[in-house]
Motif scaffolding. Sequence first.
Motif, PDB file in Angstrom:
ATOM      1  N   ALA A  86       0.809  -1.225   0.000  1.00 19.04           N
ATOM      2  CA  ALA A  86       0.000   0.000   0.000  1.00 19.04           C
ATOM      3  C   ALA A  86       0.837   1.267   0.000  1.00 19.04           C
ATOM      4  O   ALA A  86       0.290   2.369  -0.093  1.00 19.04           O
ATOM      5  N   THR A  87       2.159   1.130   0.100  1.00 19.14           N
ATOM      6  CA  THR A  87       2.989   2.320   0.293  1.00 19.14           C
ATOM      7  C   THR A  87       3.171   3.149  -0.972  1.00 19.14           C
ATOM      8  O   THR A  87       3.229   4.373  -0.911  1.00 19.14           O
ATOM      9  N   ALA A  88       3.260   2.511  -2.125  1.00 16.09           N
ATOM     10  CA  ALA A  88       3.567   3.240  -3.362  1.00 16.09           C
ATOM     11  C   ALA A  88       2.499   4.266  -3.709  1.00 16.09           C
ATOM     12  O   ALA A  88       2.810   5.372  -4.177  1.00 16.09           O
ATOM     13  N   ALA A  89       1.244   3.933  -3.461  1.00 16.77           N
ATOM     14  CA  ALA A  89       0.156   4.836  -3.828  1.00 16.77           C
ATOM     15  C   ALA A  89       0.203   6.136  -3.050  1.00 16.77           C
ATOM     16  O   ALA A  89      -0.335   7.156  -3.497  1.00 16.77           O
ATOM     17  N   ASN A  90       0.847   6.123  -1.908  1.00 13.14           N
ATOM     18  CA  ASN A  90       0.898   7.313  -1.059  1.00 13.14           C
ATOM     19  C   ASN A  90       2.196   8.100  -1.200  1.00 13.14           C
ATOM     20  O   ASN A  90       2.411   9.066  -0.477  1.00 13.14           O
ATOM     21  N   ALA A  91       3.066   7.686  -2.116  1.00  9.25           N
ATOM     22  CA  ALA A  91       4.383   8.314  -2.225  1.00  9.25           C
ATOM     23  C   ALA A  91       4.338   9.821  -2.459  1.00  9.25           C
ATOM     24  O   ALA A  91       5.076  10.570  -1.804  1.00  9.25           O
ATOM     25  N   PRO A  92       3.514  10.344  -3.386  1.00  9.63           N
ATOM     26  CA  PRO A  92       3.496  11.801  -3.603  1.00  9.63           C
ATOM     27  C   PRO A  92       3.083  12.582  -2.350  1.00  9.63           C
ATOM     28  O   PRO A  92       3.704  13.595  -1.999  1.00  9.63           O
ATOM     29  N   ALA A  93       2.060  12.104  -1.656  1.00 11.69           N
ATOM     30  CA  ALA A  93       1.612  12.792  -0.447  1.00 11.69           C
ATOM     31  C   ALA A  93       2.675  12.734   0.645  1.00 11.69           C
ATOM     32  O   ALA A  93       2.890  13.714   1.375  1.00 11.69           O
ATOM     33  N   ILE A  94       3.346  11.594   0.751  1.00 11.48           N
ATOM     34  CA  ILE A  94       4.402  11.449   1.751  1.00 11.48           C
ATOM     35  C   ILE A  94       5.551  12.417   1.463  1.00 11.48           C
ATOM     36  O   ILE A  94       6.108  13.029   2.380  1.00 11.48           O
ATOM     37  N   ALA A  95       5.904  12.569   0.189  1.00  8.92           N
ATOM     38  CA  ALA A  95       6.988  13.485  -0.180  1.00  8.92           C
ATOM     39  C   ALA A  95       6.635  14.920   0.192  1.00  8.92           C
ATOM     40  O   ALA A  95       7.475  15.664   0.729  1.00  8.92           O
ATOM     41  N   ASP A  96       5.404  15.328  -0.078  1.00  7.47           N
ATOM     42  CA  ASP A  96       4.975  16.690   0.274  1.00  7.47           C
ATOM     43  C   ASP A  96       4.986  16.887   1.782  1.00  7.47           C
ATOM     44  O   ASP A  96       5.453  17.919   2.285  1.00  7.47           O
ATOM     45  N   PHE A  97       4.469  15.915   2.503  1.00  5.04           N
ATOM     46  CA  PHE A  97       4.423  16.002   3.961  1.00  5.04           C
ATOM     47  C   PHE A  97       5.839  16.096   4.522  1.00  5.04           C
ATOM     48  O   PHE A  97       6.118  16.873   5.448  1.00  5.04           O
ATOM     49  N   THR A  98       6.754  15.315   3.963  1.00  9.76           N
ATOM     50  CA  THR A  98       8.139  15.321   4.436  1.00  9.76           C
ATOM     51  C   THR A  98       8.778  16.688   4.276  1.00  9.76           C
ATOM     52  O   THR A  98       9.456  17.189   5.191  1.00  9.76           O
ATOM     53  N   ARG A  99       8.588  17.304   3.119  1.00  8.96           N
ATOM     54  CA  ARG A  99       9.160  18.633   2.892  1.00  8.96           C
ATOM     55  C   ARG A  99       8.609  19.646   3.891  1.00  8.96           C
ATOM     56  O   ARG A  99       9.346  20.515   4.392  1.00  8.96           O
ATOM     57  N   ASN A 100       7.338  19.547   4.195  1.00  7.51           N
ATOM     58  CA  ASN A 100       6.734  20.470   5.160  1.00  7.51           C
ATOM     59  C   ASN A 100       7.295  20.247   6.563  1.00  7.51           C
ATOM     60  O   ASN A 100       7.572  21.208   7.297  1.00  7.51           O
ATOM     61  N   VAL A 101       7.464  18.987   6.940  1.00 11.26           N
ATOM     62  CA  VAL A 101       8.019  18.687   8.259  1.00 11.26           C
ATOM     63  C   VAL A 101       9.448  19.212   8.366  1.00 11.26           C
ATOM     64  O   VAL A 101       9.832  19.809   9.379  1.00 11.26           O
ATOM     65  N   ALA A 102      10.250  19.023   7.330  1.00  8.95           N
ATOM     66  CA  ALA A 102      11.638  19.502   7.345  1.00  8.95           C
ATOM     67  C   ALA A 102      11.690  21.017   7.484  1.00  8.95           C
ATOM     68  O   ALA A 102      12.537  21.561   8.205  1.00  8.95           O
ATOM     69  N   ALA A 103      10.770  21.703   6.803  1.00  9.96           N
ATOM     70  CA  ALA A 103      10.741  23.169   6.870  1.00  9.96           C
ATOM     71  C   ALA A 103      10.263  23.660   8.238  1.00  9.96           C
ATOM     72  O   ALA A 103      10.736  24.686   8.744  1.00  9.96           O
ATOM     73  N   ASP A 104       9.340  22.917   8.833  1.00 10.15           N
ATOM     74  CA  ASP A 104       8.745  23.358  10.103  1.00 10.15           C
ATOM     75  C   ASP A 104       9.584  23.006  11.321  1.00 10.15           C
ATOM     76  O   ASP A 104       9.307  23.513  12.423  1.00 10.15           O
TER      77      ASP A 104
END
Length: 265
Positions: A86-104
């Motif tokens: 189930a992980t591949a389908a969520n890859a784009p959302a995970i990438a966006d979330f990761t960038r936000n966490v790194a910035a915050d």
Amino acid sequence: MPPAKKRARSYDPARTRTAVLAQLAHVHQAVRGLTPEQLALPTRLGEWTVRDLVAHIGMAVTAVHRALDRPAPPRQDVTVVQWPFATAANAPAIADFTRNVAADHPDLDAYLADVDSSLRALLDQHPGGRLLETNAGALPLDDYLVTRAVELAVHTDDLNAAVPGLEVPHDRQALAAATRLLADALAVKAPGGSTEVRVPPYAVVQCVEGPRHTRGTPPNVVETDPLTWLRLATGRVSWQDAVAGAKVAASGERADIGGLLPLMA
């Protein structure tokens, strides 16, 4: 008579909880010593830097927090071995979330310290059978923690690959859980008994349709070490490169399982 259905593997809940906390602590300890230059290094994960990778590790753990914030689903509808698919389908959302966490969270030391303390508090408050709505479906907390061990084990290896000289240790139980879950996922993806895949000392599974082996040395055998297996299962290394580099031993006409990999991305 049809073959007996294989019993699903079980994981010791106390050991899994200890393993997740131990692996997170290993990562946290390593991050404390990273310089700004090291945090800016590239990783093997596309455009992510080491900073992004560390943020993602914290984010993968706080998936437990986010799931516990939501109402419990009425019933379990998947098993833990289905999670890798189930992980591949969520890859784009995970990438966006990761960038936000790194910035915050510019202070990654403080961020991981908070992740650790809040996770401990949540695990003290909630029973292992509490159902969570996850990206794969509804799973008990104890099963979902096995998937967090996979995330931590895989990304610890990513971190070591990205920073020269960094040797973040793998907790033995976390590595064992990750190895076993991904080996079981292979057996689910390619059910059968013609090929035996060995990842000593943690896992042995049979897979691939064909003549079933019953005794003696199997005619089709694949053997590798745990970290190579994690890299193969997650696409960090190709089957061809692992075989060419003598990281995998494969014998028998049904031992080429490269077409079944990776199992998750």
